[in-house]
Design a protein around this motif. Sequence first.
Motif, PDB file in Angstrom:
ATOM      1  N   UNK A   2       0.838  -1.336  -0.049  1.00  0.00           N
ATOM      2  CA  UNK A   2       0.055   0.092  -0.435  1.00  0.00           C
ATOM      3  C   UNK A   2       0.745   1.228  -0.344  1.00  0.00           C
ATOM      4  N   UNK A   3       0.091   2.643   0.083  1.00  0.00           N
ATOM      5  CA  UNK A   3       0.813   3.998  -0.314  1.00  0.00           C
ATOM      6  C   UNK A   3       2.007   3.782   1.369  1.00  0.00           C
ATOM      7  N   UNK A   4       0.912   3.783   2.431  1.00  0.00           N
ATOM      8  CA  UNK A   4       1.309   3.349   3.760  1.00  0.00           C
ATOM      9  C   UNK A   4       2.526   2.102   3.786  1.00  0.00           C
ATOM     10  N   UNK A  23       4.370   9.278  -1.664  1.00  0.00           N
ATOM     11  CA  UNK A  23       3.423   8.111  -2.605  1.00  0.00           C
ATOM     12  C   UNK A  23       1.462   8.631  -2.010  1.00  0.00           C
ATOM     13  N   UNK A  24       0.907   8.891  -3.303  1.00  0.00           N
ATOM     14  CA  UNK A  24      -0.247   9.631  -3.084  1.00  0.00           C
ATOM     15  C   UNK A  24      -1.305   8.308  -3.367  1.00  0.00           C
ATOM     16  N   UNK A  25      -1.132   7.194  -4.326  1.00  0.00           N
ATOM     17  CA  UNK A  25      -1.645   6.469  -4.948  1.00  0.00           C
ATOM     18  C   UNK A  25      -0.589   5.315  -5.462  1.00  0.00           C
ATOM     19  N   UNK A  26      -1.794   4.407  -5.139  1.00  0.00           N
ATOM     20  CA  UNK A  26      -0.994   2.912  -5.949  1.00  0.00           C
ATOM     21  C   UNK A  26      -2.072   2.292  -5.665  1.00  0.00           C
ATOM     22  N   UNK A  27      -1.497   1.160  -6.949  1.00  0.00           N
ATOM     23  CA  UNK A  27      -2.917  -0.006  -7.555  1.00  0.00           C
ATOM     24  C   UNK A  27      -2.087  -0.336  -8.865  1.00  0.00           C
ATOM     25  N   UNK A  28      -2.572  -1.682  -8.635  1.00  0.00           N
ATOM     26  CA  UNK A  28      -3.245  -1.933 -10.702  1.00  0.00           C
ATOM     27  C   UNK A  28      -1.540  -1.391 -11.652  1.00  0.00           C
ATOM     28  N   UNK A  67       5.493  -1.975  -5.175  1.00  0.00           N
ATOM     29  CA  UNK A  67       4.076  -2.613  -5.322  1.00  0.00           C
ATOM     30  C   UNK A  67       3.485  -3.367  -5.716  1.00  0.00           C
ATOM     31  N   UNK A  68       3.955  -4.559  -6.409  1.00  0.00           N
ATOM     32  CA  UNK A  68       4.658  -5.183  -7.435  1.00  0.00           C
ATOM     33  C   UNK A  68       4.194  -6.068  -7.036  1.00  0.00           C
ATOM     34  N   UNK A  69       5.721  -6.971  -6.358  1.00  0.00           N
ATOM     35  CA  UNK A  69       6.701  -7.916  -5.734  1.00  0.00           C
ATOM     36  C   UNK A  69       7.023  -7.600  -4.790  1.00  0.00           C
ATOM     37  N   UNK A  70       6.460  -6.116  -3.780  1.00  0.00           N
ATOM     38  CA  UNK A  70       6.994  -6.713  -1.653  1.00  0.00           C
ATOM     39  C   UNK A  70       8.555  -5.693  -1.819  1.00  0.00           C
TER      40      UNK A  70
END
Length: 135
Positions: A2-4, A23-28, A67-70
Amino acid sequence: MTAQDLMAFMVAEFDQVANDFIVEEVGGGKIRVRMAVGERHLRPGGTVSGPSMFALADVSAYLATLALIGPKALAVTTNCSIDFMRKPIAGVDLVAYATVLKLGKLLSVTDVLIHSHGMDQPVARATLTYAIPPR
Protein backbone atom coordinates in the motif's frame (compact mmCIF):
# COMPACT_ATOMS: atom_id res chain seq x y z
CA MET A 1 2.19 -2.94 -0.95
CA THR A 2 0.00 0.00 0.00
CA ALA A 3 0.99 3.67 -0.09
CA GLN A 4 1.58 3.51 3.67
CA ASP A 5 3.71 0.36 3.31
CA LEU A 6 5.83 2.02 0.63
CA MET A 7 6.34 5.18 2.68
CA ALA A 8 7.36 3.12 5.74
CA PHE A 9 9.78 1.14 3.53
CA MET A 10 11.33 4.39 2.27
CA VAL A 11 11.83 5.65 5.83
CA ALA A 12 13.38 2.33 6.89
CA GLU A 13 15.68 1.87 3.89
CA PHE A 14 16.23 5.35 2.43
CA ASP A 15 15.73 7.72 5.34
CA GLN A 16 18.09 10.29 3.77
CA VAL A 17 15.56 11.02 0.97
CA ALA A 18 12.30 9.55 2.24
CA ASN A 19 10.85 12.95 3.16
CA ASP A 20 11.36 14.25 -0.39
CA PHE A 21 8.63 11.98 -1.77
CA ILE A 22 4.98 11.27 -0.97
CA VAL A 23 3.16 8.25 -2.37
CA GLU A 24 -0.29 9.63 -3.08
CA GLU A 25 -1.90 6.66 -4.79
CA VAL A 26 -0.91 3.11 -5.72
CA GLY A 27 -2.65 0.12 -7.28
CA GLY A 28 -2.87 -2.03 -10.39
CA GLY A 29 0.73 -1.47 -11.44
CA LYS A 30 0.34 2.31 -11.24
CA ILE A 31 1.55 4.87 -8.75
CA ARG A 32 1.38 8.62 -8.22
CA VAL A 33 4.31 10.15 -6.34
CA ARG A 34 4.75 13.81 -5.39
CA MET A 35 8.06 15.56 -4.82
CA ALA A 36 7.92 18.77 -2.81
CA VAL A 37 10.14 21.11 -4.83
CA GLY A 38 12.35 23.32 -2.70
CA GLU A 39 15.22 25.72 -3.27
CA ARG A 40 17.73 22.84 -3.41
CA HIS A 41 15.93 21.39 -6.47
CA LEU A 42 16.23 24.56 -8.54
CA ARG A 43 18.86 25.51 -11.08
CA PRO A 44 19.73 28.82 -12.74
CA GLY A 45 17.07 29.98 -15.15
CA GLY A 46 14.20 29.46 -12.72
CA THR A 47 13.52 25.78 -13.31
CA VAL A 48 13.78 22.42 -11.58
CA SER A 49 17.07 20.60 -12.17
CA GLY A 50 17.28 17.52 -14.37
CA PRO A 51 18.81 15.42 -11.56
CA SER A 52 15.81 16.25 -9.35
CA MET A 53 13.38 15.14 -12.06
CA PHE A 54 15.44 11.98 -12.60
CA ALA A 55 15.27 11.23 -8.88
CA LEU A 56 11.47 11.49 -8.96
CA ALA A 57 11.24 9.23 -12.02
CA ASP A 58 13.62 6.69 -10.49
CA VAL A 59 11.91 6.56 -7.10
CA SER A 60 8.48 6.32 -8.76
CA ALA A 61 9.51 3.38 -10.96
CA TYR A 62 11.18 1.69 -7.97
CA LEU A 63 8.13 2.06 -5.76
CA ALA A 64 5.73 0.99 -8.54
CA THR A 65 7.79 -2.20 -8.92
CA LEU A 66 7.95 -2.82 -5.17
CA ALA A 67 4.20 -2.35 -4.89
CA LEU A 68 3.91 -5.46 -7.07
CA ILE A 69 6.80 -7.63 -5.82
CA GLY A 70 7.08 -6.63 -2.17
CA PRO A 71 9.85 -4.91 -0.18
CA LYS A 72 13.04 -5.83 -2.02
CA ALA A 73 15.62 -3.17 -1.20
CA LEU A 74 18.14 -4.66 -3.64
CA ALA A 75 16.07 -4.09 -6.78
CA VAL A 76 18.27 -1.75 -8.82
CA THR A 77 17.99 0.50 -11.86
CA THR A 78 19.62 -1.08 -14.90
CA ASN A 79 18.51 1.43 -17.52
CA CYS A 80 16.89 4.83 -17.79
CA SER A 81 15.93 7.04 -20.69
CA ILE A 82 14.50 10.44 -19.87
CA ASP A 83 13.18 13.20 -22.12
CA PHE A 84 12.92 16.70 -20.71
CA MET A 85 10.07 18.21 -22.72
CA ARG A 86 9.19 21.58 -21.20
CA LYS A 87 10.24 23.86 -18.37
CA PRO A 88 8.78 22.93 -14.98
CA ILE A 89 7.38 25.70 -12.83
CA ALA A 90 10.03 26.67 -10.25
CA GLY A 91 8.91 26.09 -6.69
CA VAL A 92 5.84 24.05 -7.67
CA ASP A 93 5.64 20.37 -6.64
CA LEU A 94 6.33 17.77 -9.28
CA VAL A 95 3.97 14.82 -9.64
CA ALA A 96 4.99 11.54 -11.28
CA TYR A 97 2.53 9.10 -12.80
CA ALA A 98 4.25 5.74 -13.21
CA THR A 99 2.92 2.61 -14.90
CA VAL A 100 4.64 -0.77 -14.82
CA LEU A 101 4.56 -1.89 -18.46
CA LYS A 102 6.12 -5.32 -17.91
CA LEU A 103 6.89 -7.28 -14.78
CA GLY A 104 8.95 -10.39 -15.31
CA LYS A 105 10.91 -12.67 -12.99
CA LEU A 106 14.12 -10.67 -13.40
CA LEU A 107 13.16 -7.29 -14.87
CA SER A 108 10.53 -4.61 -14.48
CA VAL A 109 9.93 -1.92 -17.14
CA THR A 110 8.12 1.25 -16.09
CA ASP A 111 6.95 4.38 -17.91
CA VAL A 112 6.87 7.64 -15.94
CA LEU A 113 5.25 10.97 -16.83
CA ILE A 114 6.25 13.96 -14.69
CA HIS A 115 4.09 17.06 -14.39
CA SER A 116 4.48 20.36 -12.56
CA HIS A 117 1.45 20.34 -10.26
CA GLY A 118 -1.37 22.08 -12.10
CA MET A 119 0.13 21.75 -15.60
CA ASP A 120 -1.74 19.60 -18.11
CA GLN A 121 1.29 18.84 -20.27
CA PRO A 122 4.12 16.67 -18.89
CA VAL A 123 7.49 18.29 -18.27
CA ALA A 124 9.40 15.00 -18.61
CA ARG A 125 8.92 11.39 -19.62
CA ALA A 126 11.11 8.47 -18.58
CA THR A 127 11.32 4.75 -19.14
CA LEU A 128 13.19 2.78 -16.51
CA THR A 129 14.19 -0.85 -16.19
CA TYR A 130 14.79 -2.42 -12.80
CA ALA A 131 16.61 -5.67 -12.09
CA ILE A 132 14.69 -7.74 -9.55
CA PRO A 133 16.84 -9.76 -7.14
CA PRO A 134 16.46 -13.55 -7.37
CA ARG A 135 14.15 -15.12 -4.83
